[in-house]
Write a protein that holds these residues in place. Structure first.
Motif, PDB file in Angstrom:
ATOM      1  N   THR A 165       0.839  -1.191   0.000  1.00  0.00           N
ATOM      2  CA  THR A 165       0.000   0.000   0.000  1.00  0.00           C
ATOM      3  C   THR A 165       0.877   1.246   0.000  1.00  0.00           C
ATOM      4  OG1 THR A 165      -0.116   0.158   2.407  1.00  0.00           O
ATOM      5  CG2 THR A 165      -1.790  -1.224   1.303  1.00  0.00           C
ATOM      6  N   THR A 166       0.347   2.337  -0.525  1.00  0.00           N
ATOM      7  CA  THR A 166       1.097   3.594  -0.562  1.00  0.00           C
ATOM      8  C   THR A 166       1.455   4.059   0.847  1.00  0.00           C
ATOM      9  OG1 THR A 166      -0.004   4.238  -2.612  1.00  0.00           O
ATOM     10  CG2 THR A 166       1.040   5.990  -1.332  1.00  0.00           C
ATOM     11  N   GLU A 167       0.535   3.876   1.783  1.00  0.00           N
ATOM     12  CA  GLU A 167       0.787   4.301   3.165  1.00  0.00           C
ATOM     13  C   GLU A 167       1.980   3.573   3.759  1.00  0.00           C
ATOM     14  OE1 GLU A 167      -3.151   5.306   1.848  1.00  0.00           O
ATOM     15  OE2 GLU A 167      -2.154   3.344   1.963  1.00  0.00           O
ATOM     16  N   LEU A 168       2.022   2.256   3.567  1.00  0.00           N
ATOM     17  CA  LEU A 168       3.132   1.466   4.102  1.00  0.00           C
ATOM     18  C   LEU A 168       4.442   1.870   3.437  1.00  0.00           C
ATOM     19  CD1 LEU A 168       4.319  -0.793   5.792  1.00  0.00           C
ATOM     20  CD2 LEU A 168       3.580  -2.423   4.019  1.00  0.00           C
ATOM     21  N   ARG A 169       4.399   2.076   2.140  1.00  0.00           N
ATOM     22  CA  ARG A 169       5.611   2.454   1.414  1.00  0.00           C
ATOM     23  C   ARG A 169       6.151   3.794   1.910  1.00  0.00           C
ATOM     24  NH1 ARG A 169       6.644   5.057  -2.976  1.00  0.00           N
ATOM     25  NH2 ARG A 169       4.463   5.441  -3.551  1.00  0.00           N
ATOM     26  N   HIS A 170       5.269   4.759   2.131  1.00  0.00           N
ATOM     27  CA  HIS A 170       5.712   6.066   2.632  1.00  0.00           C
ATOM     28  C   HIS A 170       6.317   5.945   4.032  1.00  0.00           C
ATOM     29  CE1 HIS A 170       2.947   8.580  -0.221  1.00  0.00           C
ATOM     30  NE2 HIS A 170       3.992   8.078  -0.832  1.00  0.00           N
ATOM     31  N   GLU A 171       5.691   5.147   4.889  1.00  0.00           N
ATOM     32  CA  GLU A 171       6.227   4.945   6.244  1.00  0.00           C
ATOM     33  C   GLU A 171       7.638   4.388   6.192  1.00  0.00           C
ATOM     34  OE1 GLU A 171       3.576   2.430   8.377  1.00  0.00           O
ATOM     35  OE2 GLU A 171       1.864   3.813   8.230  1.00  0.00           O
ATOM     36  N   ARG A 172       7.844   3.402   5.332  1.00  0.00           N
ATOM     37  CA  ARG A 172       9.171   2.799   5.205  1.00  0.00           C
ATOM     38  C   ARG A 172      10.194   3.816   4.724  1.00  0.00           C
ATOM     39  NH1 ARG A 172       7.297  -2.551   1.832  1.00  0.00           N
ATOM     40  NH2 ARG A 172       6.728  -3.908   3.582  1.00  0.00           N
ATOM     41  N   LEU A 173       9.803   4.637   3.757  1.00  0.00           N
ATOM     42  CA  LEU A 173      10.737   5.611   3.208  1.00  0.00           C
ATOM     43  C   LEU A 173      11.156   6.634   4.252  1.00  0.00           C
ATOM     44  CD1 LEU A 173       9.256   6.303  -0.331  1.00  0.00           C
ATOM     45  CD2 LEU A 173      11.467   5.270   0.191  1.00  0.00           C
ATOM     46  N   VAL A 174      10.206   7.124   5.021  1.00  0.00           N
ATOM     47  CA  VAL A 174      10.532   8.105   6.057  1.00  0.00           C
ATOM     48  C   VAL A 174      11.475   7.483   7.080  1.00  0.00           C
ATOM     49  CG1 VAL A 174       9.598   9.460   7.973  1.00  0.00           C
ATOM     50  CG2 VAL A 174       8.433   9.467   5.750  1.00  0.00           C
ATOM     51  N   ARG A 175      11.185   6.265   7.502  1.00  0.00           N
ATOM     52  CA  ARG A 175      12.069   5.586   8.472  1.00  0.00           C
ATOM     53  C   ARG A 175      13.463   5.386   7.893  1.00  0.00           C
ATOM     54  NH1 ARG A 175       7.540   2.113   9.428  1.00  0.00           N
ATOM     55  NH2 ARG A 175       8.621   0.426   8.324  1.00  0.00           N
ATOM     56  N   ARG A 176      13.525   5.039   6.616  1.00  0.00           N
ATOM     57  CA  ARG A 176      14.828   4.809   5.977  1.00  0.00           C
ATOM     58  C   ARG A 176      15.651   6.088   5.966  1.00  0.00           C
ATOM     59  NH1 ARG A 176      14.774   3.279  -0.232  1.00  0.00           N
ATOM     60  NH2 ARG A 176      13.838   1.357   0.579  1.00  0.00           N
ATOM     61  N   HIS A 177      15.045   7.193   5.543  1.00  0.00           N
ATOM     62  CA  HIS A 177      15.778   8.450   5.485  1.00  0.00           C
ATOM     63  C   HIS A 177      16.213   8.905   6.879  1.00  0.00           C
ATOM     64  CE1 HIS A 177      15.401   9.111   1.239  1.00  0.00           C
ATOM     65  NE2 HIS A 177      14.079   9.099   1.259  1.00  0.00           N
TER      66      HIS A 177
END
Length: 216
Positions: A165-177
């Protein structure tokens, strides 16, 4: 953002068994994993390789072909590192060709690895033994239809598009950065800015995938 293709729900165990069918001793097959930034490509690829074991599978990420920062600076592209034209696509295609043609008694093929800690690639970091039947490669642009990307894709047996899902993908990206030193504000800026522009392009390639997968 919507992907105009059937999305198949699957467990990791199911993906492992699908990958296992490609890991035929005495043969050489290549499995590609793609998807937008934050789709979980590197995580799933690592899990598949771990589950199959080093005798059957090895991971060769596309990220090893990031152009060096000094090259991107000279080209005026450093501020959008990660876009499709910030990679050595021809070098990646040539490596995939060498891996595809590797025979049982051939020399080891060495692939580069990208190190996020220094934001640079290190050459000859991943030894690909000729006896390993399955090479898994993952990256954003495996299904691009321009430049040298199609040459690489033509040599890959199957490409799976990961579509969380887009929501999960965004969460992962923020955590990664954030994990690599960005402030919460900077992390959100990259996740919803440069990363999202790349995601729109990558999602448009999903129709060329052999399988579009959402892990459950």
């Amino acid at each position: 953002m919507t992907i105009d293709q059937d999305v198949h729900s699957a467990t990791l165990d199911e993906l492992v068994e699908l990958a296992r069918t490609l890991a035929v001793p005495g043969e050489r097959h290549i499995l590609g994993l793609t998807g937008a930034p934050g789709a979980g490509k590197s995580t799933v690829a690592d899990q598949l390789v771990t589950a199959l074991g080093p005798e059957l599978a090895i991971l060769v990420p596309m990220d090893g072909f990031h152009l060096a920062n000094e090259v991107l600076l000279a080209l005026g592209r450093l501020d959008r590192k990660g876009a499709h034209d910030t990679f050595d696509d021809d070098g990646y295609a040539r490596l995939i060709s060498a891996i595809r043609g590797q025979q049982q008694n051939d020399p080891i093929v060495y692939a580069p690895r990208f190190h996020r800690e220094i934001e640079e690639s290190i050459g000859s970091s991943i030894p690909v033994l000729p006896t390993v039947p399955l090479v898994i490669t993952e990256g954003n642009y495996l299904l691009m239809d321009s430049d040298a990307w199609p040459r690489a894709c033509a040599l890959i047996d199957e490409v799976w598009f990961l579509a969380p899902t887009t929501e999960l993908r965004h969460e992962r990206l923020v955590r990664r950065h954030e994990a690599y030193g960005k402030s919460p504000e900077e992390a959100a800026f990259w996740a919803l800015g440069s990363d999202e522009r790349n995601a729109e392009l990558i999602d448009s390639t999903a129709g060329r995938a052999d399988r579009v997968v959402r892990l459950r």
